[in-house]
Design an enzyme around this catalytic site. Structure first.
Site, PDB file in Angstrom:
ATOM      1  N   LYS A 165       0.847  -1.191   0.000  1.00 40.18           N
ATOM      2  CA  LYS A 165       0.000   0.000   0.000  1.00 40.18           C
ATOM      3  C   LYS A 165       0.882   1.242   0.000  1.00 40.18           C
ATOM      4  O   LYS A 165       1.790   1.369   0.817  1.00 40.18           O
ATOM      5  CB  LYS A 165      -0.892  -0.003   1.252  1.00 40.18           C
ATOM      6  CG  LYS A 165      -1.843   1.171   1.292  1.00 40.18           C
ATOM      7  CD  LYS A 165      -2.876   0.994   2.388  1.00 40.18           C
ATOM      8  CE  LYS A 165      -2.454   1.542   3.718  1.00 40.18           C
ATOM      9  NZ  LYS A 165      -2.364   3.009   3.791  1.00 40.18           N
ATOM     10  N   ASP A 186      -3.510   4.308  -1.657  1.00 37.00           N
ATOM     11  CA  ASP A 186      -4.408   4.738  -0.564  1.00 37.00           C
ATOM     12  C   ASP A 186      -4.361   6.258  -0.438  1.00 37.00           C
ATOM     13  O   ASP A 186      -3.759   6.796   0.479  1.00 37.00           O
ATOM     14  CB  ASP A 186      -3.964   4.065   0.739  1.00 37.00           C
ATOM     15  CG  ASP A 186      -4.946   4.304   1.872  1.00 37.00           C
ATOM     16  OD1 ASP A 186      -6.093   4.695   1.592  1.00 37.00           O
ATOM     17  OD2 ASP A 186      -4.563   4.090   3.039  1.00 37.00           O
ATOM     18  N   LYS A 200      -7.287   8.073  -0.589  1.00 33.37           N
ATOM     19  CA  LYS A 200      -8.586   8.483  -0.021  1.00 33.37           C
ATOM     20  C   LYS A 200      -9.137   9.729  -0.700  1.00 33.37           C
ATOM     21  O   LYS A 200      -9.286  10.790  -0.090  1.00 33.37           O
ATOM     22  CB  LYS A 200      -8.454   8.696   1.490  1.00 33.37           C
ATOM     23  CG  LYS A 200      -8.018   7.441   2.245  1.00 33.37           C
ATOM     24  CD  LYS A 200      -8.053   7.641   3.744  1.00 33.37           C
ATOM     25  CE  LYS A 200      -7.692   6.392   4.520  1.00 33.37           C
ATOM     26  NZ  LYS A 200      -6.278   5.992   4.434  1.00 33.37           N
ATOM     27  N   ASP A 229     -13.492  14.808  -3.736  1.00 28.69           N
ATOM     28  CA  ASP A 229     -13.519  16.117  -4.408  1.00 28.69           C
ATOM     29  C   ASP A 229     -14.784  16.120  -5.255  1.00 28.69           C
ATOM     30  O   ASP A 229     -15.603  15.192  -5.162  1.00 28.69           O
ATOM     31  CB  ASP A 229     -12.239  16.273  -5.273  1.00 28.69           C
ATOM     32  CG  ASP A 229     -11.862  17.743  -5.491  1.00 28.69           C
ATOM     33  OD1 ASP A 229     -12.766  18.552  -5.783  1.00 28.69           O
ATOM     34  OD2 ASP A 229     -10.667  18.063  -5.376  1.00 28.69           O
ATOM     35  N   THR A 253     -10.330   4.318  11.046  1.00 24.79           N
ATOM     36  CA  THR A 253     -10.219   3.488  12.255  1.00 24.79           C
ATOM     37  C   THR A 253      -9.614   4.253  13.438  1.00 24.79           C
ATOM     38  O   THR A 253      -9.590   3.732  14.554  1.00 24.79           O
ATOM     39  CB  THR A 253      -9.378   2.219  11.989  1.00 24.79           C
ATOM     40  OG1 THR A 253      -8.189   2.612  11.311  1.00 24.79           O
ATOM     41  CG2 THR A 253     -10.139   1.230  11.147  1.00 24.79           C
ATOM     42  N   ARG A 259       2.855  -0.317  10.807  1.00 27.67           N
ATOM     43  CA  ARG A 259       3.897  -0.269  11.840  1.00 27.67           C
ATOM     44  C   ARG A 259       4.304  -1.616  12.425  1.00 27.67           C
ATOM     45  O   ARG A 259       5.512  -1.823  12.648  1.00 27.67           O
ATOM     46  CB  ARG A 259       3.481   0.726  12.931  1.00 27.67           C
ATOM     47  CG  ARG A 259       3.565   2.166  12.425  1.00 27.67           C
ATOM     48  CD  ARG A 259       2.798   3.138  13.300  1.00 27.67           C
ATOM     49  NE  ARG A 259       1.359   2.983  13.118  1.00 27.67           N
ATOM     50  CZ  ARG A 259       0.450   3.772  13.713  1.00 27.67           C
ATOM     51  NH1 ARG A 259       0.847   4.750  14.514  1.00 27.67           N
ATOM     52  NH2 ARG A 259      -0.831   3.587  13.487  1.00 27.67           N
TER      53      ARG A 259
END
Ligand code: C5P
Length: 232
Positions: free
Chosen positions: A34, A61, A63, A66, A116, A207
């Site tokens: 990603k 990714d 997101k 617009d 999240t 992470r």
């Protein structure tokens, strides 16, 4: 599906050089990457093309959100990169424009229901008169009706979202933490095995892999956990 193809490693790294070093370290342990804000805005988008040529899948990714015309043109450009997934925020106009623009390409559109890192208090502070469960359910139903390919949701919501989305939509869940890993800023987290059991198709992990002392071993441990949870 090969359990390895269900793990999407978030290349949340500061430079193309750091991303390339991580990809090298992970080797054949990882097949899906990603690329998000941090790497994309540090010159990382051409890496998508290189990954696709190396037979890896890429999730862009960014997101998007617009006016419809701008979203549609952006989606067409991402489709040309050869990416597999692209995220848009789950607003009806945005989702419709993205769904129309990806037609005829291999790109699949994922709608982000509620981030999240958000809980009920964060939604209220942002001006929404919905709790997380209510807003996730509303947006999942809208995405399904528009013909969006999949949804990004927390693993905690996956079972409820699956009931709305049906079996055809892909459920992609970030906020994954192997037992004992630090949650960081994620407020709704789950272990890989539990996320699969809850109905997730793909797990996004950043992470816990890229900051691990041995990223390859961390990725392999998660794939093993996915394999056990999905069965033979
Ligand atoms: O490091 P960590 O495993 O928390 O990374 C999760 C990744 O998933 C990040 O790249 C984050 O942007 C992304 N993500 C998320 N929540 C969403 C959508 C994407 O955490 N709803």
């Amino acid at each position: 599906m090969d359990p390895r193809d269900r793990l999407i490693v978030a290349l949340d790294l500061p430079s193309v050089q750091a991303a390339e070093a991580m990809i090298e370290k992970l080797g054949d342990a990882v097949s899906f990457y990603k690329i998000g804000y941090q790497l994309a805005f540090a010159g990382g988008l051409p890496l998508a093309d290189a990954l696709v040529r190396a037979n890896k899948q890429v999730f862009v990714d960014l997101k998007l959100h617009d006016i419809g015309n701008t979203v549609g043109k952006g989606v067409e450009s991402v489709a040309k990169l050869g990416a597999t997934f692209l995220t848009v925020h789950a607003y009806p106009q945005t989702m419709q424009a993205a769904a129309d623009a990806r037609a005829g390409s291999k790109l699949k559109i994922l709608a982000v229901t509620v981030l999240t890192s958000y809980d009920n208090a964060d939604l209220s502070a942002a001006g929404y008169d919905f709790n997380v469960t209510g807003l996730v359910a509303k947006r999942a139903a809208q995405a399904r009706d528009i013909g969006i390919d999949g949804l990004v949701c927390s693993a905690e919501e996956a079972a409820a979202v699956r009931a709305i989305a049906g079996s055809a939509m892909a459920l992609v869940t970030p906020g994954i933490r192997p037992a004992g890993a630090a949650a960081g800023d994620q407020k709704r987290v789950m272990t890989p095995a539990k996320a699969i059991a809850a109905g997730a198709d793909y797990l996004v992990v950043g992470r816990p892999i890229v900051e691990a002392p041995d990223p390859r071993a961390a990725a392999q441990a998660i794939v093993a956990e996915i394999a056990q949870a999905t069965g033979p």
